[in-house]
Design a protein around this motif. Structure first.
Motif, PDB file in Angstrom:
ATOM      1  N   TYR A  67       0.888  -1.334   0.104  1.00  0.00           N
ATOM      2  CA  TYR A  67      -0.011   0.094   0.130  1.00  0.00           C
ATOM      3  C   TYR A  67       0.866   1.235   0.040  1.00  0.00           C
ATOM      4  O   TYR A  67       1.991   1.246   0.700  1.00  0.00           O
ATOM      5  CB  TYR A  67      -0.904  -0.199   1.239  1.00  0.00           C
ATOM      6  CG  TYR A  67      -1.794  -1.254   1.260  1.00  0.00           C
ATOM      7  CD1 TYR A  67      -3.224  -0.941   0.865  1.00  0.00           C
ATOM      8  CD2 TYR A  67      -1.406  -2.332   1.664  1.00  0.00           C
ATOM      9  CE1 TYR A  67      -3.792  -2.206   0.551  1.00  0.00           C
ATOM     10  CE2 TYR A  67      -2.425  -3.599   1.772  1.00  0.00           C
ATOM     11  CZ  TYR A  67      -3.500  -3.534   1.025  1.00  0.00           C
ATOM     12  OH  TYR A  67      -4.441  -4.553   1.141  1.00  0.00           O
ATOM     13  N   ASN A  68       0.497   1.989  -0.732  1.00  0.00           N
ATOM     14  CA  ASN A  68       1.308   3.493  -0.643  1.00  0.00           C
ATOM     15  C   ASN A  68       0.924   4.310   0.503  1.00  0.00           C
ATOM     16  O   ASN A  68       0.036   3.791   1.421  1.00  0.00           O
ATOM     17  CB  ASN A  68       0.934   4.348  -1.940  1.00  0.00           C
ATOM     18  CG  ASN A  68      -0.418   4.856  -2.245  1.00  0.00           C
ATOM     19  OD1 ASN A  68      -1.279   4.880  -1.312  1.00  0.00           O
ATOM     20  ND2 ASN A  68      -0.966   5.254  -3.490  1.00  0.00           N
ATOM     21  N   ASN A  69       1.454   5.493   0.574  1.00  0.00           N
ATOM     22  CA  ASN A  69       1.103   6.552   1.785  1.00  0.00           C
ATOM     23  C   ASN A  69      -0.310   6.954   2.029  1.00  0.00           C
ATOM     24  O   ASN A  69      -0.531   7.352   3.170  1.00  0.00           O
ATOM     25  CB  ASN A  69       2.145   7.393   1.790  1.00  0.00           C
ATOM     26  CG  ASN A  69       3.676   6.920   2.303  1.00  0.00           C
ATOM     27  OD1 ASN A  69       3.740   5.553   2.650  1.00  0.00           O
ATOM     28  ND2 ASN A  69       4.379   7.846   2.174  1.00  0.00           N
ATOM     29  N   ILE A  74      -1.685  -1.392  -3.786  1.00  0.00           N
ATOM     30  CA  ILE A  74      -0.859  -1.569  -5.297  1.00  0.00           C
ATOM     31  C   ILE A  74      -0.760  -2.796  -5.578  1.00  0.00           C
ATOM     32  O   ILE A  74      -0.961  -3.258  -6.861  1.00  0.00           O
ATOM     33  CB  ILE A  74       0.465  -0.848  -4.873  1.00  0.00           C
ATOM     34  CG1 ILE A  74       0.320   0.551  -4.620  1.00  0.00           C
ATOM     35  CG2 ILE A  74       1.077  -0.817  -6.197  1.00  0.00           C
ATOM     36  CD1 ILE A  74      -0.502   1.371  -5.403  1.00  0.00           C
ATOM     37  N   LEU A  96       5.095   0.169  -8.844  1.00  0.00           N
ATOM     38  CA  LEU A  96       5.583   0.862  -7.711  1.00  0.00           C
ATOM     39  C   LEU A  96       6.254   2.073  -7.992  1.00  0.00           C
ATOM     40  O   LEU A  96       7.497   2.236  -7.971  1.00  0.00           O
ATOM     41  CB  LEU A  96       6.468  -0.042  -6.803  1.00  0.00           C
ATOM     42  CG  LEU A  96       5.780  -1.367  -6.407  1.00  0.00           C
ATOM     43  CD1 LEU A  96       6.653  -2.294  -5.882  1.00  0.00           C
ATOM     44  CD2 LEU A  96       4.683  -1.191  -5.453  1.00  0.00           C
ATOM     45  N   ASP A  98       6.080   5.191  -6.615  1.00  0.00           N
ATOM     46  CA  ASP A  98       6.787   5.997  -5.416  1.00  0.00           C
ATOM     47  C   ASP A  98       7.933   5.442  -4.851  1.00  0.00           C
ATOM     48  O   ASP A  98       8.532   4.493  -5.268  1.00  0.00           O
ATOM     49  CB  ASP A  98       5.452   6.306  -4.455  1.00  0.00           C
ATOM     50  CG  ASP A  98       4.349   6.695  -4.837  1.00  0.00           C
ATOM     51  OD1 ASP A  98       4.497   7.871  -6.103  1.00  0.00           O
ATOM     52  OD2 ASP A  98       3.242   6.713  -4.372  1.00  0.00           O
ATOM     53  N   TYR A 101       6.626   2.641   0.589  1.00  0.00           N
ATOM     54  CA  TYR A 101       5.337   1.886   0.533  1.00  0.00           C
ATOM     55  C   TYR A 101       5.336   1.112   2.127  1.00  0.00           C
ATOM     56  O   TYR A 101       6.215   0.929   2.720  1.00  0.00           O
ATOM     57  CB  TYR A 101       5.039   0.718  -0.696  1.00  0.00           C
ATOM     58  CG  TYR A 101       5.009   1.441  -1.795  1.00  0.00           C
ATOM     59  CD1 TYR A 101       3.755   1.633  -2.513  1.00  0.00           C
ATOM     60  CD2 TYR A 101       6.209   1.947  -2.781  1.00  0.00           C
ATOM     61  CE1 TYR A 101       3.604   2.332  -3.828  1.00  0.00           C
ATOM     62  CE2 TYR A 101       5.975   2.291  -3.927  1.00  0.00           C
ATOM     63  CZ  TYR A 101       4.730   2.867  -4.357  1.00  0.00           C
ATOM     64  OH  TYR A 101       4.659   3.355  -5.872  1.00  0.00           O
TER      65      TYR A 101
END
Length: 760
Positions: A67-69, A74, A96, A98, A101
């Motif tokens: 999971y992203n911030n 994802i 991915l 970013d 994560y």
């Protein structure tokens, strides 16, 4: 001394269902936490019964996602848990985008317990070079934690101190001062440890206020007022440094103790279902009582002090280290070099009083900065379920000595109630709103069944060892659960009363893994952990490190089921540079050749007899060129070919033959024609065999800092015979090892090792 006038130990009341369920907890051992684009994130999952303190044998379904911030999912997989363990991987690819994560893991059943959140670990994706990170923001914050929850006027009080940079990252400083409201210095040169924690003690005088302050270079003076002291109150202080006993001291002013002389207070100590209650009679001196460690469970406990009205007035967490050596274990490791000094041979063995354990192992270059996990398996199961605050908790369990025991006690003093305040013990029954998942649910209907003669179906999947049977109801419907994998198919056949199969007209749907009510965004916001000890590094950019296509190693001579379906042969190169070939055994081969040896004869191999070292006759396979023996498991040569999934050999047919057996009994085409097949949706993900990234340069700084040498997800070790593991060195001057695991009895293994290598 206080007078101990009564003691009671009891288990907490349970609902009629509570005694039947487990409280599941999860730890993921990652191969590292910082990744280069094109690598794989490999992990081993350990699922724990938090009540019984042994591996969980309940749930088979483990959910793992990235999971992203912002809490957006994802990637996500469903993994099969067997004997409390599972394994998996994620590709680090363009999805991915970013640089940071969180990987999370949970079971559906865990959602019944608020205090057991999913496992979480921050991961970083390194892109286009690495830049320095400033660990010290131009802001500092002082937090103060009186022992027992409050300052007691007229008494000698302990306080815990935590100094961070405004982002939750602890700061190590050595010039904190404690002053009163008139500016008088009470304490000075108070020093925090590497996590930003410190402890001090002083007499709280009536009518005075107190402050902590610190002045750092180029930063303004920071000052924090201590909480107001409470009059006529009794507090709690714990001395947890004794070897055999824990000391509990009731803290108050002389006047208050005199006024309460003869009153009865009660001390409660609890962990999970354990609860010990001790009645204490107050006298004019500060009462001190001791509890034998052997009467308390191992691990994290909470103590609560109750006044004469049975209202909680003070609290404190502490860790009981008694029997620590029987729970937190270490693997004995010897090492040597292989013949050509290109690999390190590790010999792993358990202590003599252990029987068998399963461990996972990550091997990184000696200089690596790529592993920065918050928790080890020990801290995940012994500490994290009871605490709210975030620290690098794996530190406290890595070769725990007296110093670390003291620092852990300080960490728990700062924690306060933790996740279990006294009101949580009074809540009673837990409503089980989320079921324990076991396999993949399916629902279907047979459209052409004659219920007078046909009222049962057989279900069969190629990748699953299970064969299931289900009854048809009066609507010709059926349902059940099986171990089913993505990419596989489920065959359905109708049975009559005589057990005869026929291909039916049927329809089926696979129940989605139950949608969870997890508030992922809330979890991330509440539990996102910032690094506590980022080092300020010199700014520089690394040269690119490209990762090539996979090269299959000799010990990875297993092809996927999808490969079987697509082609008959597979070419590959072993780690030793041997060009090799794989032959997939198909229906036509089984119809034509009865045995493995007859099939190998068509490839030019010759079957013979020979004498082993003890003078006994054994089967020998000779190569086609000069009749020299080749390496093969001779026990498999006489098996029927129908038992074999694939056969591998070097392309010159001079070195080895590897025979891979089927997972389940072979079915003839005629038998398979009696099943209607459905593509499986929402099934388990089959774990891949580990493969090493094809790094273009093993000598540059980027590989030394962030590359990976090896990952072993499943190593079975015992105390009798050392288990040998080979780690490629790739011209490194040493390696870091991270080993995690557990045994059936609940012993936990977690250790970090550095092995240096002398170069000449």
């Amino acid at each position: 001394m206080g007078c101990l006038i009564g003691s009671l130990v009891l288990a907490q009341p349970q609902s009629k269902d509570q005694g039947l369920y487990t409280m599941e907890n999860i730890h993921l051992h990652l191969n590292k936490t910082k990744y280069l684009m094109g690598e794989q994130l490999w992990f081993k999952a350990y699922v724990w019964d938090q009540k019984q303190k042994v591996p969980s044998m309940g749930t088979t379904n483990l959910h793992v996602g990235i999971y992203n911030n912002q809490g957006k999912e994802i990637k996500r997989k469903l993994l099969l848990v067997e004997s409390g363990m599972a394994q998996g991987e994620f590709v680090i690819d363009s999805a991915l985008s970013d640089t940071e994560y969180t990987i999370m893991a949970w079971t559906n059943f865990m959602q019944n317990f608020e205090h057991l959140p999913p496992f979480q670990q921050r991961i970083q994706i390194l892109k286009d070079g690495i830049k320095s990170e400033d660990s010290l923001e131009k802001k500092m914050k002082i937090s103060i934690y009186p022992e027992g929850g409050q300052l007691i006027e007229g008494a000698y009080n302990n306080i815990g101190i935590f100094i961070d940079n405004g982002l939750g990252q602890g700061i190590q400083i050595n010039d904190i001062e404690l002053i009163d409201d008139r500016g008088k210095r009470i304490q000075h040169k108070i020093t925090t440890n590497s996590f930003g924690m410190a402890k001090t003690a002083f007499l709280v005088e009536a009518g005075k206020s107190y402050y902590l302050q610190s002045k750092q270079q180029e930063l303004p003076l920071i000052r924090q007022r201590l909480p107001n002291a409470i009059k006529n109150r009794v507090g709690l202080s714990i001395n947890n440094q004794g070897k055999e006993k824990v000391l509990f001291r009731l803290v108050s002013s002389k006047e208050t103790l005199s006024a309460k002389d003869g009153d009865t207070y009660m001390l409660g100590v609890y962990q999970d279902d354990f609860l010990m209650l001790e009645n204490i009679e107050i006298d004019k001196r500060e009462p001190v009582i001791s509890l034998a460690r052997e009467k308390l469970p191992f691990g994290t406990l909470t103590a609560t002090l109750f006044d004469e009205d049975l209202s909680p007035v003070a609290y404190r967490m502490f860790f009981n280290h008694k029997n620590q050596k029987s729970v937190i274990r270490h693997v004995e490791i010897d090492h040597d070099f292989t013949e050509f000094d290109d690999s390190l041979k590790l010999n792993l063995r358990l202590p003599k009083d252990m029987q068998e354990a399963e461990v996972s192992l990550s091997a990184l270059p000696k200089e690596s900065l790529a592993y920065d996990a918050y928790n080890s398996i020990s801290s995940s199961f012994l500490l994290r379920p009871y605490t709210n605050k975030t620290f690098q908790d794996r530190y406290f369990f890595d070769v725990m000595d007296r110093r670390k025991q003291y620092e852990l006690d300080l960490r728990l003093m700062i924690e306060g109630w933790g996740k279990y305040d006294w009101s949580s013990k009074e809540q009673g029954e837990v409503e089980l709103a989320f079921e324990m998942e076991s396999g993949i649910p399916f629902y279907g209907k047979v459209l052409d069944a004659n219920l007078m003669e046909e009222n049962q179906i057989a279900l069969l999947a190629e990748l699953s060892p299970d064969v299931a049977f289900a009854e048809l109801d009066r609507n010709k419907s059926f349902k059940g659960n099986m171990v089913l994998f993505n990419g596989d198919s489920l065959g359905v056949s109708l049975l009559d009363g005589k057990g005869k199969l026929r291909k039916p007209k049927a329809e089926i749907s696979f129940g989605n893994p139950e949608e969870t009510d997890l508030s992922i965004l809330e979890w991330l916001n509440n539990n996102m952990r910032k690094k506590q000890n980022d080092e300020v590094k010199e700014k520089f950019r690394y040269e690119p490190l490209n990762i090539g296509e996979r090269t299959i190693a000799l010990d990875e001579v297993i092809v996927t089921e999808n490969a079987y379906k697509k082609k008959k042969t597979e070419m590959f190169v072993t780690d030793n540079g041997i060009i090799s070939e794989g032959r997939i055994i198909r229906d036509a081969d089984i119809e034509r050749y009865n045995s493995v040896s007859s099939y190998l004869a068509t490839l030019g191999y010759r079957y013979s007899k020979g004498l082993d070292a003890d003078g006994f006759y054994v089967d020998v396979l000779l190569n086609p060129k000069n009749n020299s023996p080749v390496s093969v498991d001779s026990r498999l040569l006489s098996l029927p070919l129908s038992s074999v999934k694939a056969i591998y050999f070097d392309i010159e047919k001079e070195i080895f033959v590897s025979i891979v057996l089927r997972d389940r009994a072979y079915e003839s085409p005629e038998q398979r024609m009696k099943f209607v097949k459905f593509a499986i949706e929402n099934g388990f993900t089959l774990p891949q065999e580990y493969f090493r990234p094809n790094y273009s340069n093993y000598g540059n700084q980027l590989f030394k800092d962030y590359g990976a040498l090896d990952w072993k997800a499943n190593i079975s070790i015992n105390s009798e015979i050392p288990k040998s593991v080979k780690i490629p060195l790739k011209n490194q001057n040493g390696i870091q090892l991270y080993i995690e695991g557990m045994d059936r009895e609940g012993s936990l293994i977690s250790q970090k090792e550095f092995i240096g290598i002398q170069t000449y």
